[in-house]
Design a protein around this motif. Structure first.
Motif, mmCIF file in Angstrom:
data_model
loop_
_atom_site.group_PDB
_atom_site.id
_atom_site.type_symbol
_atom_site.label_atom_id
_atom_site.label_comp_id
_atom_site.label_asym_id
_atom_site.label_seq_id
_atom_site.Cartn_x
_atom_site.Cartn_y
_atom_site.Cartn_z
ATOM 1 N N UNK A 175 0.842 -1.188 0.000
ATOM 2 C CA UNK A 175 0.000 0.000 0.000
ATOM 3 C C UNK A 175 0.880 1.240 0.000
ATOM 4 N N UNK A 176 0.241 2.410 -0.033
ATOM 5 C CA UNK A 176 0.983 3.661 -0.156
ATOM 6 C C UNK A 176 1.904 3.922 1.036
ATOM 7 N N UNK A 177 1.518 3.438 2.213
ATOM 8 C CA UNK A 177 2.326 3.710 3.397
ATOM 9 C C UNK A 177 3.655 2.970 3.373
ATOM 10 N N UNK A 178 3.756 1.903 2.597
ATOM 11 C CA UNK A 178 4.966 1.089 2.580
ATOM 12 C C UNK A 178 5.967 1.511 1.508
ATOM 13 N N UNK A 179 5.623 2.479 0.690
ATOM 14 C CA UNK A 179 6.517 2.888 -0.399
ATOM 15 C C UNK A 179 6.829 4.374 -0.286
ATOM 16 N N UNK A 180 7.942 4.776 -0.912
ATOM 17 C CA UNK A 180 8.349 6.180 -0.964
ATOM 18 C C UNK A 180 8.713 6.535 -2.395
ATOM 19 N N UNK A 181 8.398 7.756 -2.801
ATOM 20 C CA UNK A 181 8.767 8.230 -4.130
ATOM 21 C C UNK A 181 10.232 8.649 -4.091
ATOM 22 N N UNK A 182 11.069 7.963 -4.866
ATOM 23 C CA UNK A 182 12.510 8.233 -4.884
ATOM 24 C C UNK A 182 12.945 8.986 -6.130
ATOM 25 N N UNK A 183 12.170 8.902 -7.205
ATOM 26 C CA UNK A 183 12.571 9.596 -8.430
ATOM 27 C C UNK A 183 11.355 9.916 -9.281
ATOM 28 N N UNK A 184 11.327 11.153 -9.793
ATOM 29 C CA UNK A 184 10.330 11.598 -10.766
ATOM 30 C C UNK A 184 11.104 12.207 -11.930
ATOM 31 N N UNK A 185 10.918 11.683 -13.111
ATOM 32 C CA UNK A 185 11.656 12.201 -14.264
ATOM 33 C C UNK A 185 10.770 12.139 -15.498
ATOM 34 N N UNK A 186 10.955 13.107 -16.385
ATOM 35 C CA UNK A 186 10.150 13.202 -17.599
ATOM 36 C C UNK A 186 11.066 13.357 -18.802
ATOM 37 N N UNK A 187 10.784 12.613 -19.855
ATOM 38 C CA UNK A 187 11.497 12.732 -21.128
ATOM 39 C C UNK A 187 10.501 12.511 -22.264
ATOM 40 N N UNK A 188 10.899 12.952 -23.438
ATOM 41 C CA UNK A 188 10.050 12.698 -24.606
ATOM 42 C C UNK A 188 10.065 11.222 -24.970
ATOM 43 N N UNK A 189 11.172 10.530 -24.702
ATOM 44 C CA UNK A 189 11.250 9.084 -24.899
ATOM 45 C C UNK A 189 12.314 8.534 -23.973
ATOM 46 N N UNK A 190 12.107 7.307 -23.550
ATOM 47 C CA UNK A 190 13.022 6.679 -22.603
ATOM 48 C C UNK A 190 13.729 5.506 -23.273
ATOM 49 N N UNK A 191 15.057 5.559 -23.238
ATOM 50 C CA UNK A 191 15.872 4.467 -23.751
ATOM 51 C C UNK A 191 16.495 3.725 -22.574
ATOM 52 N N UNK A 192 17.116 2.610 -22.874
ATOM 53 C CA UNK A 192 17.687 1.780 -21.815
ATOM 54 C C UNK A 192 18.742 2.536 -21.016
ATOM 55 N N UNK A 193 19.579 3.330 -21.719
ATOM 56 C CA UNK A 193 20.618 4.074 -21.003
ATOM 57 C C UNK A 193 20.021 5.147 -20.091
ATOM 58 N N UNK A 194 18.867 5.703 -20.475
ATOM 59 C CA UNK A 194 18.209 6.691 -19.617
ATOM 60 C C UNK A 194 17.676 6.029 -18.340
ATOM 61 N N UNK A 195 17.108 4.843 -18.492
ATOM 62 C CA UNK A 195 16.615 4.102 -17.338
ATOM 63 C C UNK A 195 17.776 3.768 -16.397
ATOM 64 N N UNK A 196 18.887 3.313 -16.979
ATOM 65 C CA UNK A 196 20.059 2.976 -16.168
ATOM 66 C C UNK A 196 20.564 4.214 -15.410
ATOM 67 N N UNK A 197 20.565 5.378 -16.070
ATOM 68 C CA UNK A 197 21.033 6.608 -15.426
ATOM 69 C C UNK A 197 20.144 6.987 -14.240
#
Length: 471
Positions: A175-197
């Protein structure tokens, strides 16, 4: 002869007046009694009011109300907290929140000056920004990640990364209480290297690598996780849905059944059978939401004999697929049992063996290829576990529901208001507003929000439109 008539008339008037006097006296007694009751009630409430005014609880509330205003704010922290909770918990819009606060003010008169919808939106942004940039990590050194991407605006895609304690201890779904938001990122497209970064940024932020990362079957996500050197745990809901889809997507009878449902939906509008129309089918990830169509078809077949002649002719194509529908029902019952078991109890040696027992119970009703594919998936995930005592999370439904709330809150014109919608996501997780709201409001400025929006949510088309149409 006239005098007796006059005396008779006078006698009649006297009798009527006596009756009126009697009724008036009765009414007067009732009113006096009612007045005494009201006076007694008034005195009672006066005593209660004086008692409340002199009570310690009242004095504590008054004193706390005086000291809980953030510096530079004319609104109390309680008003701010109430407004934000109405937005997060009850799903009220900003205009609706203002109306609720106005009603409270009219009835109880405890709020003072009321905020506008724009001010409430700023409060949501500031508190969300503070919680995102000042995470209270209760995950420990051993933590896992949940990652997924979602369309936000135009070609922009939002990637959200949640953190969760690696070892699953609670026998409930995430549930929501057990998780934390660690990253928010926006791109026009996501490639594997972007995910790794992005994974590397989270690793640096947390000070250690995640034990595992949960994701769906997106190829870029899978490759990015693999390049980061982390263990990928396949989301159980997506994985089993892919197995079922692979088996049925080119199945002739299945395609015919789907066409029959679509035809019934299209042709039944504005007809006598409109009250029996099928539920709406998803276009994307249909196999994750196929159960409503199966249940509807089963009910149509069960009630078929009670239909009129016209209704039977209309729904006959559905009845012709009775064998397939019963087969699909058995498949989804088995699949749901496996998903619920792993989602609630977690991924472990013991729970995987329980899932295999569930598969064995359905081997006579379900195609063996589906059972074999699910067994292979379970065996693959089992090899990723370090030992028999390990219990990991393996479901990303918590993140999916966060995205659903985010989509519901998007404004009618998606070019506006994206920042405050994104910054509301951290407030929904990790125990909500359980942090120092007063400090958060005082530390975060509008310049911080603008800078973060340009750095994280930068969209050239949005900025160009804003600058061009500025008057």
């Amino acid at each position: 002869m006239q005098e007796p008539k006059q005396w008779n008339a006078l006698g009649t008037n006297i009798a009527e007046l006596k009756a009126k006097v009697k009724n008036s006296r009765t009414e007067l007694r009732q009113l006096r009694q009612r007045l005494k009751e009201l006076e007694a009630s008034r005195d009672l409430w006066k005593r209660k009011y004086k008692t409340l005014q002199s009570s310690e609880l009242r004095s504590v509330k008054q004193n706390s109300g005086r000291i809980t205003k953030a510096q530079g704010y004319q609104y109390s922290v309680q008003t701010i907290q109430m407004s934000v909770y109405l937005y997060l918990v009850l799903g009220c819009g900003y205009r609706g929140i203002v109306k609720i606060l106005l009603y409270i003010q009219l009835e109880f008169g405890v709020l003072g000056v009321l905020p506008s919808k724009s001010i409430i939106a700023v409060w949501v942004q500031k508190l969300g920004y503070y919680k995102y940039t000042h995470p209270v990590c209760e995950l420990g050194k051993s933590y896992g990640l949940i990652i997924d991407e979602c369309m936000v605006i135009g070609q922009q895609r939002l990637v959200l990364i949640l953190g969760v304690a690696a070892q699953k201890e609670q026998p409930t779904a995430l549930n929501y209480e057990q998780v934390s938001v660690l990253s928010i990122a926006v791109r026009s497209s996501w490639k594997a290297e972007d995910i790794r970064a992005e994974i590397e940024k989270v690793t640096e932020k947390m000070g250690s690598k995640p034990v595992y990362i949960i994701s769906d079957g997106n190829s870029n996500l899978r490759k990015g996780i693999g390049d980061s050197g982390c263990i990928r745990i396949a989301d159980v809901s997506h994985q089993i849905a892919l197995i079922v889809e692979k088996h049925y997507r080119n199945h002739g009878k299945f395609i015919s059944w789907q066409q029959a449902i679509a035809q019934a939906k299209f042709q039944g509008i504005m007809r006598e059978v409109a009250y029996l129309l099928p539920p709406k089918q998803r276009v994307i990830a249909r196999f994750m939401n196929l159960e409503p169509s199966i249940v509807w078809s089963k009910k149509i077949i069960t009630c078929f004999e009670t239909f009129s002649a016209k209704e039977q002719d209309f729904f006959r194509p559905i009845k012709q697929h009775q064998g397939l529908i019963e087969e699909l029902q058995a498949v989804f019952q088995m699949s749901q049992q496996v998903i619920d078991l792993l989602k609630i109890k977690g991924l472990s040696y013991e729970n995987i063996e329980q899932c295999k027992d569930v598969l064995k119970k359905h081997h006579l009703r379900v195609d063996g290829k589906i059972i074999t594919a699910i067994e292979e998936y379970l065996q693959t995930e089992k090899l990723k576990l370090p030992n028999a005592d390990t219990v990991w999370n393996c479901c990303s439904n918590c993140l999916e529901s966060l995205f659903a709330k985010f989509k519901q809150k998007l404004p009618a014109n998606p070019l506006h208001g994206i920042t405050k919608q994104v910054l509301a996501l951290p407030l929904r997780t990790n125990k909500g507003l359980k942090f120092d709201i007063k400090t958060a409001l005082e530390e975060v400025s509008m310049a911080d929000l603008d800078q973060w929006g340009k750095a994280v949510l930068a969209d050239k088309q949005v900025l160009r439109r804003k600058n061009t149409l500025r008057i």
